[in-house]
Design a protein around this motif. Structure first.
Motif, PDB file in Angstrom:
ATOM      1  N   GLN A  77      46.009  41.180  43.978  1.00 62.68           N
ATOM      2  CA  GLN A  77      46.571  41.045  45.061  1.00 62.68           C
ATOM      3  C   GLN A  77      46.291  39.624  46.065  1.00 62.68           C
ATOM      4  N   ALA A  78      45.048  39.231  45.868  1.00 62.74           N
ATOM      5  CA  ALA A  78      44.338  38.222  46.523  1.00 62.74           C
ATOM      6  C   ALA A  78      45.143  37.047  46.618  1.00 62.74           C
ATOM      7  N   ARG A  79      45.317  36.299  47.774  1.00 59.68           N
ATOM      8  CA  ARG A  79      45.912  35.149  47.947  1.00 59.68           C
ATOM      9  C   ARG A  79      44.987  34.044  48.446  1.00 59.68           C
ATOM     10  N   GLU A  80      44.946  33.508  49.697  1.00 62.89           N
ATOM     11  CA  GLU A  80      44.155  32.570  50.208  1.00 62.89           C
ATOM     12  C   GLU A  80      42.841  32.821  50.224  1.00 62.89           C
ATOM     13  N   GLU A  81      42.512  34.202  50.435  1.00 64.11           N
ATOM     14  CA  GLU A  81      41.043  34.760  50.313  1.00 64.11           C
ATOM     15  C   GLU A  81      40.514  34.645  48.902  1.00 64.11           C
ATOM     16  N   ALA A  82      41.226  34.651  47.931  1.00 61.75           N
ATOM     17  CA  ALA A  82      40.654  34.358  46.824  1.00 61.75           C
ATOM     18  C   ALA A  82      39.942  33.022  46.682  1.00 61.75           C
ATOM     19  N   TYR A  83      40.216  31.975  47.306  1.00 59.53           N
ATOM     20  CA  TYR A  83      39.518  30.644  47.436  1.00 59.53           C
ATOM     21  C   TYR A  83      38.202  30.770  48.386  1.00 59.53           C
ATOM     22  N   ARG A  84      38.586  31.504  49.305  1.00 57.96           N
ATOM     23  CA  ARG A  84      37.612  31.342  50.536  1.00 57.96           C
ATOM     24  C   ARG A  84      36.335  32.425  50.130  1.00 57.96           C
ATOM     25  N   LEU A  85      36.686  33.709  49.552  1.00 58.68           N
ATOM     26  CA  LEU A  85      35.812  34.617  49.438  1.00 58.68           C
ATOM     27  C   LEU A  85      35.395  34.823  47.847  1.00 58.68           C
ATOM     28  N   GLY A  86      36.229  34.367  47.037  1.00 57.45           N
ATOM     29  CA  GLY A  86      36.009  34.686  45.541  1.00 57.45           C
ATOM     30  C   GLY A  86      35.452  33.459  44.859  1.00 57.45           C
ATOM     31  N   GLY A  87      35.441  33.638  43.472  1.00 54.17           N
ATOM     32  CA  GLY A  87      34.794  32.698  42.523  1.00 54.17           C
ATOM     33  C   GLY A  87      33.428  33.064  42.282  1.00 54.17           C
ATOM     34  N   MET A  88      32.545  32.268  41.537  1.00 51.08           N
ATOM     35  CA  MET A  88      31.339  32.497  40.862  1.00 51.08           C
ATOM     36  C   MET A  88      30.506  31.352  41.101  1.00 51.08           C
ATOM     37  N   PRO A  89      29.131  31.274  41.094  1.00 48.48           N
ATOM     38  CA  PRO A  89      28.601  29.963  40.847  1.00 48.48           C
ATOM     39  C   PRO A  89      28.606  29.239  39.574  1.00 48.48           C
ATOM     40  N   THR A 137      31.440  29.223  32.887  1.00 50.64           N
ATOM     41  CA  THR A 137      31.916  30.538  32.664  1.00 50.64           C
ATOM     42  C   THR A 137      33.484  30.472  33.371  1.00 50.64           C
ATOM     43  N   CYS A 138      34.530  30.909  32.578  1.00 48.33           N
ATOM     44  CA  CYS A 138      35.993  30.828  33.003  1.00 48.33           C
ATOM     45  C   CYS A 138      36.321  32.233  33.095  1.00 48.33           C
ATOM     46  N   VAL A 139      36.945  32.618  34.076  1.00 47.50           N
ATOM     47  CA  VAL A 139      37.893  33.973  34.511  1.00 47.50           C
ATOM     48  C   VAL A 139      38.988  33.532  34.676  1.00 47.50           C
ATOM     49  N   VAL A 140      39.669  34.292  33.789  1.00 48.99           N
ATOM     50  CA  VAL A 140      41.088  34.272  33.988  1.00 48.99           C
ATOM     51  C   VAL A 140      41.466  35.586  34.683  1.00 48.99           C
ATOM     52  N   VAL A 141      42.408  35.503  35.721  1.00 51.26           N
ATOM     53  CA  VAL A 141      42.599  36.693  36.374  1.00 51.26           C
ATOM     54  C   VAL A 141      44.064  36.595  37.110  1.00 51.26           C
ATOM     55  N   HIS A 142      44.799  37.482  37.377  1.00 47.33           N
ATOM     56  CA  HIS A 142      46.209  37.335  38.155  1.00 47.33           C
ATOM     57  C   HIS A 142      46.166  36.846  39.227  1.00 47.33           C
ATOM     58  N   ALA A 143      45.438  37.281  40.304  1.00 53.83           N
ATOM     59  CA  ALA A 143      45.324  36.851  41.634  1.00 53.83           C
ATOM     60  C   ALA A 143      43.998  36.242  42.005  1.00 53.83           C
ATOM     61  N   GLY A 144      42.866  37.102  42.138  1.00 51.06           N
ATOM     62  CA  GLY A 144      41.568  36.373  42.693  1.00 51.06           C
ATOM     63  C   GLY A 144      40.537  37.192  42.097  1.00 51.06           C
ATOM     64  N   TYR A 145      39.435  36.515  41.929  1.00 53.83           N
ATOM     65  CA  TYR A 145      38.206  37.169  41.343  1.00 53.83           C
ATOM     66  C   TYR A 145      37.068  37.024  42.033  1.00 53.83           C
ATOM     67  N   ALA A 146      36.309  37.975  42.270  1.00 56.12           N
ATOM     68  CA  ALA A 146      35.053  38.235  43.030  1.00 56.12           C
ATOM     69  C   ALA A 146      33.927  39.054  42.104  1.00 56.12           C
ATOM     70  N   GLN A 147      32.906  38.530  42.067  1.00 53.51           N
ATOM     71  CA  GLN A 147      31.907  39.340  41.475  1.00 53.51           C
ATOM     72  C   GLN A 147      31.431  40.740  41.908  1.00 53.51           C
ATOM     73  N   ARG A 148      31.355  40.863  43.430  1.00 51.87           N
ATOM     74  CA  ARG A 148      30.959  42.063  43.808  1.00 51.87           C
ATOM     75  C   ARG A 148      32.005  42.432  45.241  1.00 51.87           C
ATOM     76  N   LEU A 149      32.197  43.690  45.346  1.00 52.87           N
ATOM     77  CA  LEU A 149      32.880  44.059  46.596  1.00 52.87           C
ATOM     78  C   LEU A 149      32.506  43.580  47.869  1.00 52.87           C
ATOM     79  N   GLU A 150      30.939  43.490  47.830  1.00 55.39           N
ATOM     80  CA  GLU A 150      30.460  43.151  49.087  1.00 55.39           C
ATOM     81  C   GLU A 150      30.741  41.498  49.322  1.00 55.39           C
ATOM     82  N   ASP A 151      31.269  40.815  48.287  1.00 53.91           N
ATOM     83  CA  ASP A 151      31.693  39.590  48.657  1.00 53.91           C
ATOM     84  C   ASP A 151      33.046  39.241  49.313  1.00 53.91           C
ATOM     85  N   ILE A 152      33.716  40.302  49.441  1.00 54.05           N
ATOM     86  CA  ILE A 152      34.947  40.348  49.938  1.00 54.05           C
ATOM     87  C   ILE A 152      35.097  41.226  51.214  1.00 54.05           C
TER      88      ILE A 152
END
Length: 266
Positions: A187-199, A158-173
């Motif tokens: 707006q996400a920057r480094e935290e997009a890699y630390r907290l975002g994404g999906m399995p 599953t691929c998601v294209v987004v401008h800055a960061g992607y997370a599935q739930r607000l609780e994840d960030i």
């Protein structure tokens, strides 16, 4: 069918056209644009006009600069209604007068006018490019209709294209300072890699130029790839700073083809 993704064009219309030519983009392909079409570059007008007439196989996502553009135009439209100015929608001159009226109105009331048309793009469109209030309102509506993400399947991922960061739930960030997923997407920057994404997924984004030393995605102006072992998620940052290319030797426009993850540069 090939699937291409480009982000952060920032008014670099000629480079964008050169990229479409380089990848041989055609009617059987799919192109996803990950936001930030205006500001910084010299050709926001031509980029806006191209977006209005884009082919059906081009899919657009909202970026934070596009959101800022739309918000600034909304302020102009709101002032026109509030004061009953009835500015001629076909007059660049009256559009510029409305623009200056809003600047004055915000200063008089101590409002944060610095965030209105921060990059001066709207002024340039009205003052130098002959754009009208009607044009601005139409582009505002175009941006308002753009989604914040685009999801697709590529080779069982599953691929998601987004401008800055992607997370599935607000609780994840939680703890990252974002009050909504929408804000994280824009707006996400480094935290997009630390907290975002999906399995078992892939996230393709831009927003943070890869030529900035000290940034997590710094890669000397080349596309940045990060793999999260924990989530089995691949991340790409494809903002290679095209709008800075006249000032920074690493600045360039990048494009990725999702089927084989091949990267193209202009």
């Amino acid at each position: 069918m090939n699937t291409y993704v480009i982000s952060d064009i920032h008014g670099c219309y000629e480079e964008f056209m050169a990229m479409l030519d380089k990848i041989g983009f055609c009617g059987t392909d799919r192109l996803i644009l990950a936001g930030d079409y205006v500001d910084r570059g010299k050709d926001s007008l031509r980029m806006l006009r191209w977006l209005e007439q884009k082919p059906e196989n081009v899919y657009t996502i909202l970026g934070n600069h596009d959101e800022g553009f739309a918000r600034s135009v909304e302020l102009m439209e709101g002032l026109d209604r509030k004061l009953g100015l009835q500015s001629d929608p076909d007059s660049p001159k009256e559009g510029l007068a409305l623009y200056e009226s809003l600047r004055y109105y915000m200063r008089k009331r101590g409002l944060a006018s610095a965030y209105f048309d921060f990059y001066g793009t709207i002024r340039i469109l009205l003052e130098r490019k002959g754009a009208t209030p009607g044009d601005l309102y139409r582009w505002m509506e175009m941006f308002r209709k753009m989604p914040l993400s685009y999801e697709l399947k590529i080779k069982q991922r599953t691929c998601v294209v987004v401008h800055a960061g992607y997370a599935q739930r607000l609780e994840d960030i939680v703890g990252a300072g974002y009050t909504s997923l929408e804000e994280f997407y824009l707006q996400a920057r480094e935290e997009a890699y630390r907290l975002g994404g999906m399995p078992h997924g892939m996230v393709i984004a831009g927003h943070t130029p890869t030529f900035i030393p000290g940034e997590f995605s710094f890669n000397e102006g080349r596309v940045f790839r990060h793999y999260s072992v924990e989530k089995d998620c691949v991340f790409y940052d494809i903002d290679c700073g095209c709008a800075y290319r006249r000032k920074d030797p690493w600045g360039r426009l990048a494009c990725i083809r999702l089927e084989d993850e091949r990267v193209f540069y202009v």
